[in-house]
Design a protein around this motif. Sequence first.
Motif, PDB file in Angstrom:
ATOM      1  N   LEU A 294     -45.859 -12.519  82.449  1.00 42.52           N
ATOM      2  CA  LEU A 294     -44.415 -12.445  82.694  1.00 42.52           C
ATOM      3  C   LEU A 294     -43.817 -11.292  81.888  1.00 42.52           C
ATOM      4  N   GLY A 295     -44.259 -11.171  80.638  1.00 44.13           N
ATOM      5  CA  GLY A 295     -43.791 -10.060  79.797  1.00 44.13           C
ATOM      6  C   GLY A 295     -44.219  -8.717  80.363  1.00 44.13           C
ATOM      7  N   SER A 296     -45.465  -8.633  80.827  1.00 42.74           N
ATOM      8  CA  SER A 296     -45.945  -7.370  81.423  1.00 42.74           C
ATOM      9  C   SER A 296     -45.128  -7.012  82.659  1.00 42.74           C
ATOM     10  N   PHE A 297     -44.760  -8.033  83.434  1.00 40.17           N
ATOM     11  CA  PHE A 297     -43.960  -7.808  84.646  1.00 40.17           C
ATOM     12  C   PHE A 297     -42.592  -7.227  84.250  1.00 40.17           C
ATOM     13  N   ILE A 298     -41.986  -7.810  83.209  1.00 41.32           N
ATOM     14  CA  ILE A 298     -40.687  -7.305  82.742  1.00 41.32           C
ATOM     15  C   ILE A 298     -40.824  -5.838  82.311  1.00 41.32           C
ATOM     16  N   ARG A 299     -41.834  -5.584  81.488  1.00 42.39           N
ATOM     17  CA  ARG A 299     -41.987  -4.229  80.956  1.00 42.39           C
ATOM     18  C   ARG A 299     -42.364  -3.234  82.076  1.00 42.39           C
ATOM     19  N   ALA A 300     -43.196  -3.688  83.010  1.00 46.89           N
ATOM     20  CA  ALA A 300     -43.602  -2.825  84.130  1.00 46.89           C
ATOM     21  C   ALA A 300     -42.381  -2.388  84.936  1.00 46.89           C
ATOM     22  N   ALA A 301     -41.497  -3.345  85.195  1.00 50.05           N
ATOM     23  CA  ALA A 301     -40.300  -3.028  85.988  1.00 50.05           C
ATOM     24  C   ALA A 301     -39.407  -2.043  85.230  1.00 50.05           C
ATOM     25  N   GLN A 302     -39.445  -2.112  83.899  1.00 49.21           N
ATOM     26  CA  GLN A 302     -38.646  -1.173  83.099  1.00 49.21           C
ATOM     27  C   GLN A 302     -39.260   0.223  83.129  1.00 49.21           C
ATOM     28  N   ASP A 303     -40.556   0.308  82.831  1.00 47.52           N
ATOM     29  CA  ASP A 303     -41.191   1.638  82.780  1.00 47.52           C
ATOM     30  C   ASP A 303     -41.152   2.319  84.146  1.00 47.52           C
ATOM     31  N   TRP A 304     -41.410   1.513  85.184  1.00 50.25           N
ATOM     32  CA  TRP A 304     -41.378   2.069  86.544  1.00 50.25           C
ATOM     33  C   TRP A 304     -39.929   2.345  86.960  1.00 50.25           C
ATOM     34  N   GLY A 305     -39.026   1.458  86.550  1.00 51.37           N
ATOM     35  CA  GLY A 305     -37.629   1.576  86.968  1.00 51.37           C
ATOM     36  C   GLY A 305     -36.922   2.827  86.448  1.00 51.37           C
ATOM     37  N   ILE A 306     -37.296   3.265  85.267  1.00 50.95           N
ATOM     38  CA  ILE A 306     -36.620   4.471  84.743  1.00 50.95           C
ATOM     39  C   ILE A 306     -37.327   5.755  85.179  1.00 50.95           C
TER      40      ILE A 306
END
Length: 365
Positions: A294-306
């Motif tokens: 779940l944490g990786s999903f949050i961080r993935a969406a951030q790194d990919w999102g920016i």
Amino acid sequence: MEHGVLIPPVYSPISPAIHPRHQLINQQTADWARNFRIGSPELREKLIGHDIGTFAARILPGGDEEVISLLADFVLWLFGVDDGHCEEGELGTDPKQLVPELSRLLRIAQNPEVSMLTEDSLAAGLRDLRRRMDQRATPGQVARWVDALREYFLSVVWEASHRNEGTVPGLNDYTLMRLYDGATSVVMPLLEMGYGYELQPHERDSTPVRAAAEMAYFVITWDNDLFSHHKESRGQQYYLNVLRVLEHHHGLAPEDALDTAVAQRDRVMCLFLRMCAGLNASGSPQLRQYLESLGSFIRAAQDWGISSHRYTTPEDPADLPTTFRDTPTDDSTEPLGIPAVAWWWDAVPDEPAPVLAQSAQPAEV
Ligand code: 3E9
Ligand code: MG
Ligand code: MG
Ligand code: MG
Ligand code: MG
Ligand code: MG
């Protein structure tokens, strides 16, 4: 920029990580989209440029390569539906037509052998995804994937009714809709499949674990609302995100809506960390892996999102942040005033008893 809103670096206490084969996975997803002719030719080439394979490789940084590829193709397919049918297509303003079309697709996910939508490329792509799910998922995981697709479809129909009327839901309704229309819950079975386990229902469906997953959906979609605000608000089309909800219903100026949305996601992020700490203290190894994902999903969406061209829109640059901050802007432990999710704050287990210092423990014999 529209409204003069400049998205600041957001609080991210989770470390970035990516699967080493991300480039190959990303290329394979481009090939998949072309083979299955997902979306119109214009949409397809745009989606291929969004590095969705890289996103999937961040969601499952230590996961099985085939499952990462399946996740990448599935997320691209979801954007084919979300962009192609819902946000940019004609069905997206017509809930009465969207319901039967999505219901037919759901039948393909559930029974890929049915002779329906035989000329439809999204249906063909979905059949392929289901075939690959069967190779990697348990029957229970497949069933939950289908159920999660249904809840995603239900929420986009709700969204379509607002698009049709040109209305903006209030914050509570928006939150409830957003827990599902961000297509976060459909990813959950793949988090388990990526590491080859099945979380048992007594853990996965327990109130605190479900709350933790919903908190992750909240942070991921609030972050998306920040990072996609430029993409969404620059056109003439109807759009819906939390900044618009806060401006519309709470009478906030754009800058204040931004600060409020950031404070909301910071408070949920802090709650998520407390929840995970509590659950990790007593959970099974599978539950600990699930929470980490779940944490990786949050961080993935951030790194990919920016960084994805989907949001940076190089032809009309979005001026997104390039970094994150390591402290929240708001660390209040009070529940947000959103009735649909206020119960999360009651679901956090009590703090685990402090661990004895190493030197005070008896030596192993
Ligand atoms: C997201 O909301 C819509 C989903 C269908 C996108 C597919 C993505 C995932 C399954 C993973 C979740 C990741 C997110 C939400 C970044 P929206 O606001 O329509 O997405 P957009 O990219 O258009 O801002
Ligand atoms: Mg959408
Ligand atoms: Mg969208
Ligand atoms: Mg968005
Ligand atoms: Mg903007
Ligand atoms: Mg500012």
